[in-house]
Scaffold this active site. Structure first.
Site, PDB file in Angstrom:
ATOM      1  N   TYR A 144       8.160  35.533 -27.156  1.00  0.00           N
ATOM      2  CA  TYR A 144       7.763  35.345 -25.754  1.00  0.00           C
ATOM      3  C   TYR A 144       6.260  35.585 -25.599  1.00  0.00           C
ATOM      4  CZ  TYR A 144       7.885  36.029 -20.637  1.00  0.00           C
ATOM      5  OH  TYR A 144       7.673  35.946 -19.272  1.00  0.00           O
ATOM      6  N   GLY A 147       4.218  33.129 -27.662  1.00  0.00           N
ATOM      7  CA  GLY A 147       4.442  31.794 -27.093  1.00  0.00           C
ATOM      8  C   GLY A 147       3.579  31.607 -25.853  1.00  0.00           C
ATOM      9  N   SER A 188      17.415  44.239 -11.585  1.00  0.00           N
ATOM     10  CA  SER A 188      18.775  43.716 -11.409  1.00  0.00           C
ATOM     11  C   SER A 188      19.797  44.652 -12.061  1.00  0.00           C
ATOM     12  CB  SER A 188      18.894  42.293 -11.936  1.00  0.00           C
ATOM     13  OG  SER A 188      18.238  42.159 -13.162  1.00  0.00           O
ATOM     14  N   ASN A 189      19.493  45.172 -13.253  1.00  0.00           N
ATOM     15  CA  ASN A 189      20.435  46.102 -13.897  1.00  0.00           C
ATOM     16  C   ASN A 189      20.727  47.305 -13.006  1.00  0.00           C
ATOM     17  OD1 ASN A 189      20.843  44.728 -16.241  1.00  0.00           O
ATOM     18  ND2 ASN A 189      20.014  46.301 -17.595  1.00  0.00           N
ATOM     19  N   THR A 209       5.898  52.915 -17.301  1.00  0.00           N
ATOM     20  CA  THR A 209       5.630  52.429 -15.938  1.00  0.00           C
ATOM     21  C   THR A 209       5.636  50.903 -15.862  1.00  0.00           C
ATOM     22  OG1 THR A 209       3.222  52.284 -16.177  1.00  0.00           O
ATOM     23  CG2 THR A 209       4.130  54.427 -15.505  1.00  0.00           C
ATOM     24  N   PRO A 271       6.461  48.045 -23.726  1.00  0.00           N
ATOM     25  CA  PRO A 271       5.163  48.550 -23.246  1.00  0.00           C
ATOM     26  C   PRO A 271       5.309  49.864 -22.465  1.00  0.00           C
ATOM     27  CG  PRO A 271       5.353  46.189 -22.851  1.00  0.00           C
ATOM     28  CD  PRO A 271       6.711  46.661 -23.288  1.00  0.00           C
ATOM     29  N   ARG A 274       2.067  49.632 -17.432  1.00  0.00           N
ATOM     30  CA  ARG A 274       1.653  48.285 -16.986  1.00  0.00           C
ATOM     31  C   ARG A 274       1.281  48.320 -15.511  1.00  0.00           C
ATOM     32  NH1 ARG A 274       5.886  44.029 -18.069  1.00  0.00           N
ATOM     33  NH2 ARG A 274       5.094  44.021 -20.186  1.00  0.00           N
TER      34      ARG A 274
HETATM   35  P1  NAD Z   1      14.212  32.591 -15.030  1.00  0.00           P
HETATM   36  O1  NAD Z   1      14.821  32.794 -16.375  1.00  0.00           O
HETATM   37  O2  NAD Z   1      15.016  32.913 -13.832  1.00  0.00           O
HETATM   38  O3  NAD Z   1      13.681  31.100 -14.875  1.00  0.00           O
HETATM   39  C1  NAD Z   1      13.252  30.310 -15.946  1.00  0.00           C
HETATM   40  C2  NAD Z   1      13.774  28.905 -15.725  1.00  0.00           C
HETATM   41  O4  NAD Z   1      13.296  28.059 -16.787  1.00  0.00           O
HETATM   42  C3  NAD Z   1      15.314  28.819 -15.758  1.00  0.00           C
HETATM   43  O5  NAD Z   1      15.768  28.062 -14.684  1.00  0.00           O
HETATM   44  C4  NAD Z   1      15.604  28.140 -17.087  1.00  0.00           C
HETATM   45  O6  NAD Z   1      16.822  27.429 -17.106  1.00  0.00           O
HETATM   46  C5  NAD Z   1      14.372  27.260 -17.257  1.00  0.00           C
HETATM   47  N1  NAD Z   1      14.112  26.906 -18.649  1.00  0.00           N
HETATM   48  C6  NAD Z   1      14.070  27.736 -19.736  1.00  0.00           C
HETATM   49  N2  NAD Z   1      13.803  27.038 -20.843  1.00  0.00           N
HETATM   50  C7  NAD Z   1      13.654  25.734 -20.461  1.00  0.00           C
HETATM   51  C8  NAD Z   1      13.391  24.539 -21.155  1.00  0.00           C
HETATM   52  N3  NAD Z   1      13.209  24.524 -22.495  1.00  0.00           N
HETATM   53  N4  NAD Z   1      13.324  23.376 -20.444  1.00  0.00           N
HETATM   54  C9  NAD Z   1      13.528  23.363 -19.097  1.00  0.00           C
HETATM   55  N5  NAD Z   1      13.805  24.473 -18.391  1.00  0.00           N
HETATM   56  C10 NAD Z   1      13.856  25.653 -19.069  1.00  0.00           C
HETATM   57  O7  NAD Z   1      12.844  33.434 -15.045  1.00  0.00           O
HETATM   58  P2  NAD Z   1      11.825  33.722 -13.852  1.00  0.00           P
HETATM   59  O8  NAD Z   1      11.759  35.179 -13.663  1.00  0.00           O
HETATM   60  O9  NAD Z   1      12.084  32.860 -12.702  1.00  0.00           O
HETATM   61  O10 NAD Z   1      10.447  33.302 -14.558  1.00  0.00           O
HETATM   62  C11 NAD Z   1       9.825  32.057 -14.278  1.00  0.00           C
HETATM   63  C12 NAD Z   1       8.534  31.963 -15.053  1.00  0.00           C
HETATM   64  O11 NAD Z   1       7.641  33.009 -14.654  1.00  0.00           O
HETATM   65  C13 NAD Z   1       8.695  32.077 -16.564  1.00  0.00           C
HETATM   66  O12 NAD Z   1       7.825  31.176 -17.206  1.00  0.00           O
HETATM   67  C14 NAD Z   1       8.286  33.495 -16.849  1.00  0.00           C
HETATM   68  O13 NAD Z   1       7.786  33.641 -18.152  1.00  0.00           O
HETATM   69  C15 NAD Z   1       7.226  33.742 -15.797  1.00  0.00           C
HETATM   70  N6  NAD Z   1       7.118  35.163 -15.481  1.00  0.00           N
HETATM   71  C16 NAD Z   1       8.080  35.794 -14.737  1.00  0.00           C
HETATM   72  C17 NAD Z   1       7.976  37.158 -14.492  1.00  0.00           C
HETATM   73  C18 NAD Z   1       8.995  37.907 -13.672  1.00  0.00           C
HETATM   74  O14 NAD Z   1       8.890  39.122 -13.559  1.00  0.00           O
HETATM   75  N7  NAD Z   1       9.964  37.264 -13.083  1.00  0.00           N
HETATM   76  C19 NAD Z   1       6.884  37.881 -15.012  1.00  0.00           C
HETATM   77  C20 NAD Z   1       5.943  37.201 -15.774  1.00  0.00           C
HETATM   78  C21 NAD Z   1       6.059  35.839 -15.993  1.00  0.00           C
HETATM   79  N1  UDP Z   2      14.755  49.193 -18.629  1.00  0.00           N
HETATM   80  C1  UDP Z   2      15.583  50.293 -18.475  1.00  0.00           C
HETATM   81  N2  UDP Z   2      16.890  50.070 -18.214  1.00  0.00           N
HETATM   82  C2  UDP Z   2      17.432  48.838 -18.078  1.00  0.00           C
HETATM   83  C3  UDP Z   2      16.582  47.713 -18.217  1.00  0.00           C
HETATM   84  C4  UDP Z   2      15.233  47.930 -18.510  1.00  0.00           C
HETATM   85  O1  UDP Z   2      15.146  51.445 -18.573  1.00  0.00           O
HETATM   86  O2  UDP Z   2      18.651  48.738 -17.823  1.00  0.00           O
HETATM   87  C5  UDP Z   2      13.317  49.428 -18.890  1.00  0.00           C
HETATM   88  C6  UDP Z   2      12.741  48.633 -20.062  1.00  0.00           C
HETATM   89  O3  UDP Z   2      12.929  49.331 -21.281  1.00  0.00           O
HETATM   90  C7  UDP Z   2      11.277  48.528 -19.664  1.00  0.00           C
HETATM   91  C8  UDP Z   2      11.314  48.449 -18.124  1.00  0.00           C
HETATM   92  O4  UDP Z   2      12.598  48.967 -17.749  1.00  0.00           O
HETATM   93  O5  UDP Z   2      10.583  49.712 -20.021  1.00  0.00           O
HETATM   94  C9  UDP Z   2      11.156  47.030 -17.581  1.00  0.00           C
HETATM   95  O6  UDP Z   2      12.084  46.205 -18.259  1.00  0.00           O
HETATM   96  P1  UDP Z   2      12.296  44.662 -17.911  1.00  0.00           P
HETATM   97  O7  UDP Z   2      13.181  44.113 -18.978  1.00  0.00           O
HETATM   98  O8  UDP Z   2      12.715  44.512 -16.505  1.00  0.00           O
HETATM   99  O9  UDP Z   2      10.851  44.019 -17.996  1.00  0.00           O
HETATM  100  P2  UDP Z   2       9.651  44.086 -19.060  1.00  0.00           P
HETATM  101  O10 UDP Z   2       9.946  45.116 -20.122  1.00  0.00           O
HETATM  102  O11 UDP Z   2       9.607  42.713 -19.616  1.00  0.00           O
HETATM  103  O12 UDP Z   2       8.502  44.467 -18.241  1.00  0.00           O
END
Ligand code: NAD
Ligand code: UDP
Length: 308
Positions: A144, A147, A188-189, A209, A271, A274
């Site tokens: 991720y 990428g 969500s969890n 954090t 991490p 953050r």
């Molecule tokens: P999400 O998983 O709910 O949405 C991602 C969407 O992309 C899904 O609908 C999935 O089906 C689609 N998708 C995945 N692979 C695909 C492919 N190969 N072709 C077409 N569609 C594809 O995640 P989200 O939280 O809505 O995140 C949306 C974007 O924002 C992502 O690019 C994510 O990396 C970025 N982002 C989100 C967060 C966050 O906290 N939500 C933080 C940083 C970056």
């Molecule tokens: N985390 C946790 N319990 C859970 C899910 C996540 O303690 O049930 C922690 C996880 O280890 C991380 C933080 O919460 O330190 C945020 O996790 P998330 O997967 O939401 O996002 P990211 O790590 O990508 O910021």
């Protein structure tokens, strides 16, 4: 009225973005392979004449005539992006190339949904756009993180080499209604666990954090960025920082839940800190998150209760 392509539009952030763009009177084409997307997220738009859904994978080339592209397609939660890491990398790299090729051919402006993960386990705090990050190239999160880093490189190379009109948003942890129940992300969890009175699972000691942004605030930032002339990268997020233990306690209080807090093993490369520095977004696009965590969590909990 503009024709706007939203890849990943059936996902959590994408569906909120489609909604806002439709409200502004645009024609919206939502492209998604439904890996983590959900038809429920877009079912209210399917009858709109300005909305079109295309089931397609961004790793395959496609040509669509549009004015703007928001490239959000990519699984975002660790359990989903680690499920098929090779595919995750392809989605960021091949997906970006295919979407940048559309932008090049149609002369459309394209926004990349990048992420705070490109800073890795940061050694600078808060994280400014000038920080190059501390990322493991071979770990479980690398598909991720690397990428998304490669995608940023591709965006800038298409910009310099082919004059593609780009902008990069570095999104920090975002939450809100319509998050999927099973994506394993912390907000969500914890909400699901609290509402079901099962144990709240904190990974590690809970002292790590994160800074949580409500989805409507993020979406308004994404649209402002698209409307600007900036290339970015620009951080978008809420700079108020919480420990994961604090988050658990707030959710317990807001749900009035009797769940116990338990501690589990911290995933590798998680991490430790953050927090976005959003000085640039404040100055350049007047971005200012409005919804504070308690308020945003109340709205999210209400949505989860309705869907449970
Ligand atoms: P999400 O998983 O709910 O949405 C991602 C969407 O992309 C899904 O609908 C999935 O089906 C689609 N998708 C995945 N692979 C695909 C492919 N190969 N072709 C077409 N569609 C594809 O995640 P989200 O939280 O809505 O995140 C949306 C974007 O924002 C992502 O690019 C994510 O990396 C970025 N982002 C989100 C967060 C966050 O906290 N939500 C933080 C940083 C970056
Ligand atoms: N985390 C946790 N319990 C859970 C899910 C996540 O303690 O049930 C922690 C996880 O280890 C991380 C933080 O919460 O330190 C945020 O996790 P998330 O997967 O939401 O996002 P990211 O790590 O990508 O910021």
């Amino acid at each position: 009225m503009k024709r706007i392509l939203v890849t990943g539009g059936a996902g959590f952030v994408g569906s909120h973005l489609c909604k806002k763009l439709l409200e502004y009177g645009n024609e919206v084409i939502c492209l998604d392979n439904m890996f983590t997307g959900n038809k429920e997220n877009i079912k209210n738009f399917l009858d709109f004449k300005n909305f079109e859904f295309i089931r397609h994978d961004v790793t395959e080339p496609i040509l669509i005539e549009v004015d703007e592209i928001y490239n959000l397609a990519c699984p975002a939660s660790p359990i989903h992006y680690q499920n098929n890491p090779v595919k995750t990398m392809k989605t960021s790299v091949l997906g970006s190339i295919n979407m940048l090729d559309i932008a090049k051919k149609t002369k459309s402006r394209i926004l990349q949904a990048s992420t705070s993960e490109i800073y890795g386990d940061p050694l600078e705090h808060p994280q400014k756009e000038s920080y190059w990050g501390n990322v493991n190239t071979i770990g479980f999160r690398s598909c991720y993180d690397e990428g998304k880093r490669s995608a940023e490189t591709l965006f800038f190379d298409y910009h310099r080499q082919h004059q593609v009109n780009i902008v990069i948003a570095r999104i920090f942890n975002t939450y809100g209604p319509r998050m999927s129940f099973d994506d394993g992300r912390v907000v969500s969890n914890f909400i699901i666990q609290a509402l079901r009175s099962t144990d709240i699972t904190i990974y590690g000691d809970g002292m790590q954090t994160r800074s949580f942004c409500y989805v409507n605030d993020l979406v308004s930032g994404l649209i402002k960025l698209m409307e600007s002339k900036l290339t970015g990268p620009i951080n978008l997020g809420n700079p108020i920082e919480f420990t994961i233990l604090e988050l658990a306690k707030i959710i317990l209080e807001l749900t009035n839940s009797k769940s116990r807090i338990i501690f589990k093993k911290l995933p590798k490369d998680d991490p430790k800190i953050r927090k976005p520095d959003i000085t640039k977004a404040r100055r350049e696009i007047s971005f200012e998150p409005k919804i504070e965590l308690h308020e945003g969590l109340k709205l999210t909990i209400e949505d989860f209760k309705n869907r449970l």
